[in-house]
Write a protein that holds these residues in place. Sequence first.
Motif, PDB file in Angstrom:
ATOM      1  N   VAL A   4      49.363  32.268  86.827  1.00  0.00           N
ATOM      2  CA  VAL A   4      50.403  33.050  86.147  1.00  0.00           C
ATOM      3  C   VAL A   4      51.706  32.940  86.921  1.00  0.00           C
ATOM      4  CG1 VAL A   4      48.738  34.718  85.194  1.00  0.00           C
ATOM      5  CG2 VAL A   4      49.895  35.218  87.362  1.00  0.00           C
ATOM      6  N   ARG A   5      52.779  33.275  86.225  1.00  0.00           N
ATOM      7  CA  ARG A   5      54.075  33.263  86.884  1.00  0.00           C
ATOM      8  C   ARG A   5      54.571  34.687  87.062  1.00  0.00           C
ATOM      9  NH1 ARG A   5      59.101  33.544  85.399  1.00  0.00           N
ATOM     10  NH2 ARG A   5      58.682  33.255  83.189  1.00  0.00           N
TER      11      ARG A   5
ATOM     12  N   MET B 109      51.150  37.471  76.515  1.00  0.00           N
ATOM     13  CA  MET B 109      52.284  36.846  75.841  1.00  0.00           C
ATOM     14  C   MET B 109      52.655  37.728  74.641  1.00  0.00           C
ATOM     15  SD  MET B 109      51.386  32.747  76.016  1.00  0.00           S
ATOM     16  CE  MET B 109      53.029  32.135  75.627  1.00  0.00           C
ATOM     17  N   PRO B 110      53.867  37.522  74.116  1.00  0.00           N
ATOM     18  CA  PRO B 110      54.267  38.327  72.949  1.00  0.00           C
ATOM     19  C   PRO B 110      53.268  38.120  71.805  1.00  0.00           C
ATOM     20  CG  PRO B 110      56.167  37.164  73.866  1.00  0.00           C
ATOM     21  CD  PRO B 110      54.965  36.632  74.577  1.00  0.00           C
ATOM     22  N   LEU B 111      52.962  39.187  71.105  1.00  0.00           N
ATOM     23  CA  LEU B 111      51.961  39.143  70.041  1.00  0.00           C
ATOM     24  C   LEU B 111      52.381  38.230  68.892  1.00  0.00           C
ATOM     25  CD1 LEU B 111      49.348  40.288  68.772  1.00  0.00           C
ATOM     26  CD2 LEU B 111      50.771  42.051  67.719  1.00  0.00           C
TER      27      LEU B 111
ATOM     28  N   LYS C 158      58.550  42.918  80.410  1.00  0.00           N
ATOM     29  CA  LYS C 158      58.677  43.829  79.260  1.00  0.00           C
ATOM     30  C   LYS C 158      58.690  45.286  79.724  1.00  0.00           C
ATOM     31  CE  LYS C 158      56.337  44.403  74.749  1.00  0.00           C
ATOM     32  NZ  LYS C 158      57.481  44.049  73.884  1.00  0.00           N
ATOM     33  N   LYS C 159      59.617  46.081  79.190  1.00  0.00           N
ATOM     34  CA  LYS C 159      59.691  47.497  79.547  1.00  0.00           C
ATOM     35  C   LYS C 159      58.952  48.319  78.495  1.00  0.00           C
ATOM     36  CE  LYS C 159      62.981  51.206  80.659  1.00  0.00           C
ATOM     37  NZ  LYS C 159      62.661  52.213  79.632  1.00  0.00           N
TER      38      LYS C 159
ATOM     39  N   GLU D 145      59.652  33.959  90.388  1.00  0.00           N
ATOM     40  CA  GLU D 145      59.731  32.505  90.592  1.00  0.00           C
ATOM     41  C   GLU D 145      58.521  31.996  91.378  1.00  0.00           C
ATOM     42  OE1 GLU D 145      63.065  30.214  90.891  1.00  0.00           O
ATOM     43  OE2 GLU D 145      63.990  31.304  89.230  1.00  0.00           O
TER      44      GLU D 145
ATOM     45  N   ASP E  53      51.249  39.256  84.455  1.00  0.00           N
ATOM     46  CA  ASP E  53      52.476  38.730  83.856  1.00  0.00           C
ATOM     47  C   ASP E  53      52.668  39.396  82.504  1.00  0.00           C
ATOM     48  OD1 ASP E  53      54.578  37.372  82.799  1.00  0.00           O
ATOM     49  OD2 ASP E  53      53.579  35.439  82.646  1.00  0.00           O
TER      50      ASP E  53
ATOM     51  N   GLN F 198      47.356  37.360  82.220  1.00  0.00           N
ATOM     52  CA  GLN F 198      48.559  36.929  81.523  1.00  0.00           C
ATOM     53  C   GLN F 198      48.604  37.497  80.115  1.00  0.00           C
ATOM     54  OE1 GLN F 198      48.911  33.040  79.763  1.00  0.00           O
ATOM     55  NE2 GLN F 198      50.758  32.612  80.934  1.00  0.00           N
TER      56      GLN F 198
ATOM     57  N   PHE G 261      55.871  39.467  81.412  1.00  0.00           N
ATOM     58  CA  PHE G 261      57.214  38.881  81.180  1.00  0.00           C
ATOM     59  C   PHE G 261      58.332  39.924  81.219  1.00  0.00           C
ATOM     60  CE2 PHE G 261      56.811  39.990  76.636  1.00  0.00           C
ATOM     61  CZ  PHE G 261      55.456  39.838  76.415  1.00  0.00           C
TER      62      PHE G 261
ATOM     63  N   MET H 171      49.673  40.111  73.474  1.00  0.00           N
ATOM     64  CA  MET H 171      48.268  39.698  73.394  1.00  0.00           C
ATOM     65  C   MET H 171      47.861  39.178  74.760  1.00  0.00           C
ATOM     66  SD  MET H 171      48.775  36.358  70.898  1.00  0.00           S
ATOM     67  CE  MET H 171      49.933  35.031  71.345  1.00  0.00           C
TER      68      MET H 171
END
Lengths: 310, 310, 310, 310, 310, 310
Positions: free
Chosen positions: B221-222, B112-114, B156-157, B225, B152, B110, B154, B213
């Motif tokens: 993780v997702r 997530m945004p930094l 992001k490209k 759905e 995951d 997983q 999310f 990060m």
Amino acid sequence: MQYNLKVMRMKVGFVLAASAVALLAPRQAGAQLFPFSKQDLLDYTAQNPFDRFPDGRPKVPDSMLDRAREMSSEEVWAVLPGKKFENQYADGFQVLHPGKTMVGRAFTVQFMPLRPDVDSVVQAKVRANGLPRLKNQTALDMLQPGDVLVVDLFGKKVNGTIVGDNLFYYTMKATHAGGLVVDGSIRDLDGISGMDMPAYFRHADPTPIGQVMLTGINVPVRIGEVTVMPGDLVLGDREGVYFIPPQAVKDVLDRADEIHVHDEWTRKKFDEGRYKSSEIYPSPADPALKQEYQEYLKKRLEEIQAGRKE
Amino acid sequence: MQYNLKVMRMKVGFVLAASAVALLAPRQAGAQLFPFSKQDLLDYTAQNPFDRFPDGRPKVPDSMLDRAREMSSEEVWAVLPGKKFENQYADGFQVLHPGKTMVGRAFTVQFMPLRPDVDSVVQAKVRANGLPRLKNQTALDMLQPGDVLVVDLFGKKVNGTIVGDNLFYYTMKATHAGGLVVDGSIRDLDGISGMDMPAYFRHADPTPIGQVMLTGINVPVRIGEVTVMPGDLVLGDREGVYFIPPQAVKDVLDRADEIHVHDEWTRKKFDEGRYKSSEIYPSPADPALKQEYQEYLKKRLEEIQAGRKE
Amino acid sequence: MQYNLKVMRMKVGFVLAASAVALLAPRQAGAQLFPFSKQDLLDYTAQNPFDRFPDGRPKVPDSMLDRAREMSSEEVWAVLPGKKFENQYADGFQVLHPGKTMVGRAFTVQFMPLRPDVDSVVQAKVRANGLPRLKNQTALDMLQPGDVLVVDLFGKKVNGTIVGDNLFYYTMKATHAGGLVVDGSIRDLDGISGMDMPAYFRHADPTPIGQVMLTGINVPVRIGEVTVMPGDLVLGDREGVYFIPPQAVKDVLDRADEIHVHDEWTRKKFDEGRYKSSEIYPSPADPALKQEYQEYLKKRLEEIQAGRKE
Amino acid sequence: MQYNLKVMRMKVGFVLAASAVALLAPRQAGAQLFPFSKQDLLDYTAQNPFDRFPDGRPKVPDSMLDRAREMSSEEVWAVLPGKKFENQYADGFQVLHPGKTMVGRAFTVQFMPLRPDVDSVVQAKVRANGLPRLKNQTALDMLQPGDVLVVDLFGKKVNGTIVGDNLFYYTMKATHAGGLVVDGSIRDLDGISGMDMPAYFRHADPTPIGQVMLTGINVPVRIGEVTVMPGDLVLGDREGVYFIPPQAVKDVLDRADEIHVHDEWTRKKFDEGRYKSSEIYPSPADPALKQEYQEYLKKRLEEIQAGRKE
Amino acid sequence: MQYNLKVMRMKVGFVLAASAVALLAPRQAGAQLFPFSKQDLLDYTAQNPFDRFPDGRPKVPDSMLDRAREMSSEEVWAVLPGKKFENQYADGFQVLHPGKTMVGRAFTVQFMPLRPDVDSVVQAKVRANGLPRLKNQTALDMLQPGDVLVVDLFGKKVNGTIVGDNLFYYTMKATHAGGLVVDGSIRDLDGISGMDMPAYFRHADPTPIGQVMLTGINVPVRIGEVTVMPGDLVLGDREGVYFIPPQAVKDVLDRADEIHVHDEWTRKKFDEGRYKSSEIYPSPADPALKQEYQEYLKKRLEEIQAGRKE
Amino acid sequence: MQYNLKVMRMKVGFVLAASAVALLAPRQAGAQLFPFSKQDLLDYTAQNPFDRFPDGRPKVPDSMLDRAREMSSEEVWAVLPGKKFENQYADGFQVLHPGKTMVGRAFTVQFMPLRPDVDSVVQAKVRANGLPRLKNQTALDMLQPGDVLVVDLFGKKVNGTIVGDNLFYYTMKATHAGGLVVDGSIRDLDGISGMDMPAYFRHADPTPIGQVMLTGINVPVRIGEVTVMPGDLVLGDREGVYFIPPQAVKDVLDRADEIHVHDEWTRKKFDEGRYKSSEIYPSPADPALKQEYQEYLKKRLEEIQAGRKE
């Protein structure tokens, strides 16, 4: 590794009955899928310069919340990227009350798509701790005045409705109209439209919440391209929502004061009708004007601070 | 509360040097944002009927992975909703090799945004444990034969590229061409296209990974759905990807055997050209045909099982 | 302020008849909506280190085009942002031949939505210069071997078709299979699919071009978020298209050589099966390995250069 | 007001058993939501110049289907708008076999979202006529060689799957690989990919058909922005699908012959390398070339027609 | 080939200081990427029947701007396509003040994605002419009362913000609340919402303008599917924006008068409650009613014209 | 098989002249593409418990329309899925007057893309019956007080405009401000915005209706994922539109009464500030509170019913 959930008494007549306090008493580790303890929260928000809630969540002071109500997204932008915070802004929401700035402390909730095998373990752990079934109201019941409820429902529309009008009403009462940000949906838009709390949501839908499981309360959550930490200062305007780390709040607010004065002076000059935009903005080239602006800025900042002390 | 990362020797000549083993030695709790311990993993995958990896991850047997290579999404659908698993399918991916079924055990990562304030605490904890900087390769270095890397990012490209061609190549070697599912992007599509490992991704982009990060390895993780648990059986075909809980794998495989026989028989009948579709499908109304089918099914299932024992 | 349109003889038997040369003889200023003269082109591409076409367009040498055929988008990315070129990549196209790298010199064409009042002035000016009606073929007739036709049709689908199969065939012949990038659409996809020239387009549609006017040939054009200059080196792979300013071409090519060697060595090491990815990639930490790599790089670069001299 | 469903014997060994014929015997009016009788069909396709099926559906001759296999969308476009048919083209589909042109006679089926009150009446009427439950296979069972199954499932993805691999296989057999166009989805894409029948669909999904009701067979249906009539000639290529009214078929085919010759000649000229595109295309300005072309066209058309007579 | 930028004194107390006038003094050719001279502008707007600004831009009279404030998009539609202007309407904007019609003369600005090699030449040319750096304010400083600022920022969201609240305020003052159309974004939506000037934009974003270069002022620009010429009459309502060539303005306004009277009469008739819609609209079939309408139209048009003369 | 179109006199002064009645006199079968007779309508709405219009359309009583004005989407949701009506809700519309609930009886109209061969037959049949050309006004002229006009224009934007301001005005008069739902677009949004009738539409566009043919009046139509039957109770709020079958209306209304009382009581309790949300909502756990609520519910329902009888 416990949440101290002793709920603060609310100012505006929202007094918890004994049973409610008991309901929210110390939660055992593991009562949620992501075990993020009070110590974890303290560690990951170590730069917080303010008090904390009993559960460890940073508590940006009320006086700063008040100052923040005058801000807009651009003023946050003026500070955060310079501090290497480049991912604190989320937009693309439907805004319930476009003219009403949202300000509050992030109370975060995370949902994930339902898996019965995982959810049954979560609920068994909760039962083992003598607590009722974990669900969206578990989180709502913990809300404090000044909170903004920040919910990751992964953009779900159908059955991704965190509240309808009754629970929106409850949230408004419990947070003293703090606000709601949901990366998901809400129900009863007609009923909610008449209630005076800011809200940011992706969709409205008539279905109730379903096919999801609550996986974390006051854990780090993702809203759009932002990692939101419990206790972040949440600022929402017509454009979108900024999540400001507590340690950056003072700088943001002080910079906003300067920007407000700069705007005042700039428009005053434009009102005089004697200048082209580039002569005045972003800063005057003419030394006399520069001097005039510096004096104006100094005087106004003093007035603003004086006004706050009263 | 430790990850035992003693890496298994791989069959196809992928032997870890001593230094590598050291690198992946017992990780302290808290070395990632979401502290999900071995005990957590055991608790939340308690229904797993199979062996486990040393770190607690369920290990669907190799023989079942082999059987799964004959399956398609529809055959999983035939079983999971009936077991109340209604959220185990994700699609909308670009599929690298449309004709190649992906089968393996979920190894989850997983991002997530930094946030620099959060990431600096994560990295400090890692350093305190004597480990190098936590990054995408930290996870790659832990991959095992038969794994599918499930990430995951999310969606992001730009800067959401989990691997380029070199690390894709490494992943292929380390997993024995298990596969990759990323809710994000990859780099070097041209280079990757010539490599024989299945991959499902949202985008391709020339930028490297950045502004994120790493927040969890082998945590829930997702993906779209779906809540993916470490050790889920991952099945990808031309349509999308199913994540099958270990406890459901046997039923899914057995049902797939029946469906395959049913397809064989149905088409044989259609080839005869004497029947309308509804006389044969989904099941024959004519008692004699029904009888014929039941006998055919029984015989073929026996043959299939016999074939497997050899 | 003239386009010198003396057309070069093509190598592969594409010799222009006298009448054609006449057709393309010196064009007067103002024959297109945006009057961008040869001097303008020289000024705005002043950093071009190479020869130029008679009309002033930079001419990246054929030898460099050949080297570029080995590159991919990531290798361009490795150089351009470091030179402050952050907006040179466009994607989101349909790619006609995904396995075939496109390389050539940008020949740019701009269309805008038709306004009869403006177009009638354009055509009157053209007529005054004794030239035939300005249309898409006016540009096609000027194409040279090694060109990639780069067309801004502002994403138009219906009636935004720059070529059908006949004119695609002509373009392939005239550019020696250079290529086509159109921010718009093409016709006759079935027919075009059998032709061996790379093409990047937004849509395919059965309608012919219409409701547009040609406003510039070899002027700066916008494709996605890129400003393309005539003479840019165009590189297209499975991901998208890079437009490389001539002055950056050599650095990009040299860097690509290094990356190719680095990829070779990295995978060779991974093939040995003794290393974790982070021990080798992006660069080895072990001094002995580092040394080994440096020597390998030196040797291989020498071999590559030697191979080119032959 | 009856459908005469006596099914034609198929050439390739697809002989209907007696029971099947009975199943499809004369249907009473009202057995579908939209009562569109044989007389209605005759009225609304009155311009059909060809034979008809027993149920009234126009039957474009097999010889014309064969000629149509050489066509592409652009050649249809060249004729239909000139006859005021401006809404006969649909695109945006996933194309199963991009290199395989689809040609056949439209067999239309309409579904609408399920309403139990309406569907129960439909089914009661069907039962009253001694027929089995109306469902997707009711339509499939009526398919004829040379048909293309054209289905309005209003773009539905989940549960909008007209066929899986078994019924796709049946459709392929029954129509002699005619084809499928569904404004909805299909199942079993992996299985279907190996079958040699063209198909155009919006999505693939593992779910079976559901939450819909069959409301019409061989009634006018809408696919994208086209009103499709039963018996239309359906032509699908890499771009999309054209639905050609029977009365326009001959003109379209004849025009396509000319376009094919024109393409031949144009490329031959381009191959000579002596001409600019505008000297040859769309038509030569030079009188000698014009003459040459006219003679070539005449000769080739004669050859083509002669070839057809053999 | 010069812009004469002597700025008109504004009615509402917007007097330019001498320095400002100097700033905007005659610009040399080539100071922008697209060299579009005054003569170019005169040529391409040759059909303009009205006065012009000193820089050659057509100046639709103030009296016609006033009449246009009563119009809506439909009334423009009623005239332009008949004059072969089929591409003059753009929509899909966010509308700042939905109830406030925007009317003014197009002042156009074009940006393109930043290329440092090109921009450095532009800025060097500007410097060589003794002018300050070319940027968005260069254009704003040239705005005149009655102008609508029309900006091509190619739909850019992040860093595509033409103005924030201060420069929006300046634009409002300088144009006398003329208006803004930007195919891009704006900042400070909260601040701007309280300002009484119409604006049409694609997005709002907190970032400032960046990664773009100004490539043209008062050149032809593209907004959506419209080619906008400097001096076009811009009309914005709740639906979108029409750009009306000066030579068509009078016909559009006169036709609008008729439509207004027709609407008045039609609703009056509907109010009587005696007619079906088709008896009255679009025109009455009954000869007596037709006569009544013609007399009403004549009388009202006379009244309207009389009212204007007062 | 006839529509009896004797138009009811409207309360608010909307009296039809004799000619209008004649115009709408008995229509022959076949005058529309889908021949859906009065008997068809009676059959497919057989469960309707209320009166009917002369043409067979169910007529939900005015008193129930009045009660429905207090409802919202969620209250319909609370009943319909339980009755197996899972596809009765459509959203994604632009809502003209967000604060104004839309309530009325569905009057349905269906358009399909124009085919001149089909439309010419339709119009010939109409002419043969002595009726004027079939077009959108044919349907409008049949509207009754209390109707909501429900139009399937298949999402068409350009030329998909069912009404402009004049015909919107007419519709408002004829339906007594019942409302409009169009899966398509409207014109004259500026003019319409000032008119006090609810409307739900996909787009606004300045073009008039075109390239479509009217194929059915008061036939089953599809709006989004709903099959709408003539006579359904249409309920629109800020979220979307519910189409309620007549036989379910009473249950929905009665359930809404209970929900209203439940909301009243819940918020009263929340106002007391003594309870956590889960103590009160969705229902109180405490027996005394449960009792209190039951009594409150009983009393308030009696009051509500009493109020209605007055």
